[in-house]
Design a protein around this motif. Structure first.
Motif, mmCIF file in Angstrom:
data_model
loop_
_atom_site.group_PDB
_atom_site.id
_atom_site.type_symbol
_atom_site.label_atom_id
_atom_site.label_comp_id
_atom_site.label_asym_id
_atom_site.label_seq_id
_atom_site.Cartn_x
_atom_site.Cartn_y
_atom_site.Cartn_z
ATOM 1 N N GLU A 168 86.736 90.003 7.897
ATOM 2 C CA GLU A 168 88.145 89.648 8.124
ATOM 3 C C GLU A 168 88.617 90.273 9.427
ATOM 4 O OE1 GLU A 168 92.501 89.856 5.855
ATOM 5 O OE2 GLU A 168 90.696 90.656 4.908
ATOM 6 N N ASN A 169 89.258 89.491 10.249
ATOM 7 C CA ASN A 169 89.750 89.958 11.540
ATOM 8 C C ASN A 169 90.791 91.064 11.342
ATOM 9 O OD1 ASN A 169 90.680 90.314 14.124
ATOM 10 N ND2 ASN A 169 91.287 88.184 14.460
ATOM 11 N N PRO A 170 90.515 92.273 11.849
ATOM 12 C CA PRO A 170 91.470 93.373 11.660
ATOM 13 C C PRO A 170 92.642 93.316 12.627
ATOM 14 C CG PRO A 170 89.611 94.138 12.930
ATOM 15 C CD PRO A 170 89.304 92.717 12.563
ATOM 16 N N TYR A 171 92.532 92.485 13.658
ATOM 17 C CA TYR A 171 93.591 92.401 14.660
ATOM 18 C C TYR A 171 93.982 90.934 14.873
ATOM 19 C CZ TYR A 171 91.839 97.108 15.555
ATOM 20 O OH TYR A 171 91.433 98.412 15.419
ATOM 21 N N GLU A 214 89.812 78.586 15.743
ATOM 22 C CA GLU A 214 89.528 78.484 14.315
ATOM 23 C C GLU A 214 88.476 79.476 13.834
ATOM 24 O OE1 GLU A 214 88.712 74.510 13.170
ATOM 25 O OE2 GLU A 214 90.633 73.716 13.884
ATOM 26 N N PRO A 215 87.313 79.595 14.486
ATOM 27 C CA PRO A 215 86.274 80.470 13.929
ATOM 28 C C PRO A 215 86.550 81.942 14.192
ATOM 29 C CG PRO A 215 85.513 79.501 15.979
ATOM 30 C CD PRO A 215 86.846 78.871 15.678
ATOM 31 N N TRP A 216 86.011 82.783 13.334
ATOM 32 C CA TRP A 216 85.986 84.235 13.530
ATOM 33 C C TRP A 216 84.532 84.632 13.675
ATOM 34 C CZ3 TRP A 216 87.811 88.307 15.376
ATOM 35 C CH2 TRP A 216 87.492 89.594 14.921
ATOM 36 N N VAL A 217 84.267 85.673 14.449
ATOM 37 C CA VAL A 217 82.884 86.049 14.739
ATOM 38 C C VAL A 217 82.068 86.269 13.466
ATOM 39 C CG1 VAL A 217 83.490 88.505 14.977
ATOM 40 C CG2 VAL A 217 81.427 87.596 16.097
ATOM 41 N N GLY A 218 82.697 86.807 12.430
ATOM 42 C CA GLY A 218 81.979 87.041 11.182
ATOM 43 C C GLY A 218 81.566 85.773 10.465
ATOM 44 N N ASP A 219 82.178 84.638 10.822
ATOM 45 C CA ASP A 219 81.790 83.371 10.207
ATOM 46 C C ASP A 219 80.345 83.018 10.532
ATOM 47 O OD1 ASP A 219 84.413 83.203 9.351
ATOM 48 O OD2 ASP A 219 85.013 81.775 10.909
ATOM 49 N N CYS A 278 74.661 96.011 12.480
ATOM 50 C CA CYS A 278 75.107 96.414 11.146
ATOM 51 C C CYS A 278 76.309 95.551 10.754
ATOM 52 C CB CYS A 278 75.499 97.882 11.126
ATOM 53 S SG CYS A 278 74.166 99.001 11.643
ATOM 54 N N HIS A 279 76.377 95.205 9.481
ATOM 55 C CA HIS A 279 77.464 94.336 9.011
ATOM 56 C C HIS A 279 78.736 95.160 8.814
ATOM 57 C CE1 HIS A 279 79.833 91.690 6.366
ATOM 58 N NE2 HIS A 279 79.163 90.702 6.934
ATOM 59 N N HIS A 280 79.441 95.362 9.917
ATOM 60 C CA HIS A 280 80.723 96.071 9.869
ATOM 61 C C HIS A 280 81.686 95.273 8.981
ATOM 62 C CE1 HIS A 280 84.460 97.911 11.221
ATOM 63 N NE2 HIS A 280 83.763 98.827 11.875
ATOM 64 N N PRO A 281 82.526 95.941 8.178
ATOM 65 C CA PRO A 281 83.448 95.191 7.306
ATOM 66 C C PRO A 281 84.405 94.280 8.058
ATOM 67 C CG PRO A 281 83.939 97.556 7.288
ATOM 68 C CD PRO A 281 82.605 97.388 7.933
ATOM 69 N N PHE A 282 84.661 94.554 9.332
ATOM 70 C CA PHE A 282 85.557 93.698 10.095
ATOM 71 C C PHE A 282 84.965 92.307 10.337
ATOM 72 C CE2 PHE A 282 87.918 97.446 12.345
ATOM 73 C CZ PHE A 282 88.463 97.796 11.113
ATOM 74 N N TYR A 283 83.652 92.160 10.154
ATOM 75 C CA TYR A 283 83.078 90.821 10.266
ATOM 76 C C TYR A 283 83.638 89.899 9.174
ATOM 77 C CZ TYR A 283 79.473 92.001 13.737
ATOM 78 O OH TYR A 283 78.816 92.352 14.883
#
Length: 213
Positions: free
Chosen positions: A160-163, A172-177, A153-158
């Motif tokens: 933007e990094n909440p932590y 550089e990358p975030w998992v949601g990227d 499921c596309h959690h909103p934290f994907y």
């Protein structure tokens, strides 16, 4: 024993044969059926992959229920070590450069469900949930083996990094990227799972290897 009559459900957006005929409903169904679908319509909020595995469902479930199996069939999770907290594992997610990922497995033998609760960088909020179910293929496909369903499921934290304070400064990358690539990436990993399970079962080997026992 019969169920009692269901009263009219006079709720907007609920379509039942009591309030819309087959002749009226068919054009609505056809309108929702398209030859081409936008990527976001299919994979925007949920991402599901599935496949048949020619191996017994109980053995596939046993393998998946141990988080160390992720060391073998995922593309990038390596070096699992159990933390001081029982059942919580830490490993490297090499797709994220210098990234630690925490994993806890929640499974149900009766339903053959395996849920991986994960998070990059920190272990206080495991918000990345990988939902898996192993089904007896004899029941749904009339042949021996397993059907594996896997949904994210596309959690909103994907988005933007909440932590951010826990993230490596040089990453550089975030998992949601990678969300738009989740379907293809997870399908590749599911095919890894299929190949491993089928190879071991066909050669008379336990699907769960000795090093995990």
């Amino acid at each position: 024993m019969t169920t009692p009559a269901v009263p009219d459900l006079n709720i907007p957006g609920v379509y039942r044969i009591e309030n819309i005929s087959v002749k009226e409903g068919m054009p609505m169904i056809l309108d929702m059926t398209r030859a081409v679908y936008p990527h976001d319509d299919v994979y925007g909020q949920y991402c599901t992959v599935q496949d048949f595995i020619d191996a017994p469902p109980d053995e596939v479930f046993e393998y998946l229920s141990d988080p160390r199996s992720l060391e073998e069939w995922t593309y990038s999770m390596r070096g699992f070590e159990e933390t001081e907290e029982a059942g919580l594992w830490i490993s490297d997610d090499r797709i994220g450069d210098n990234t630690k990922i925490y994993t806890r497995t929640v499974s149900s033998p009766d339903a053959r469900t395996v849920d991986y609760h994960c998070a990059w960088d920190q272990d206080k909020h495991l918000w990345m949930i990988y939902l898996m179910r192993v089904i007896d293929a004899q029941v749904v496909l009339n042949k021996p083996g397993s059907v594996v369903l896997w949904t994210n499921c596309h959690h909103p934290f994907y988005d933007e990094n909440p932590y951010p304070e826990t993230a490596p400064s040089d990453r550089e990358p975030w998992v949601g990227d990678f969300w738009e690539l989740f379907y293809a990436g997870h399908l590749m990993e599911l095919r890894n799972l299929k190949a491993i399970c089928e190879h071991r079962y066909a050669h008379g080997q336990p699907i769960t290897p000795e090093w995990m026992r």
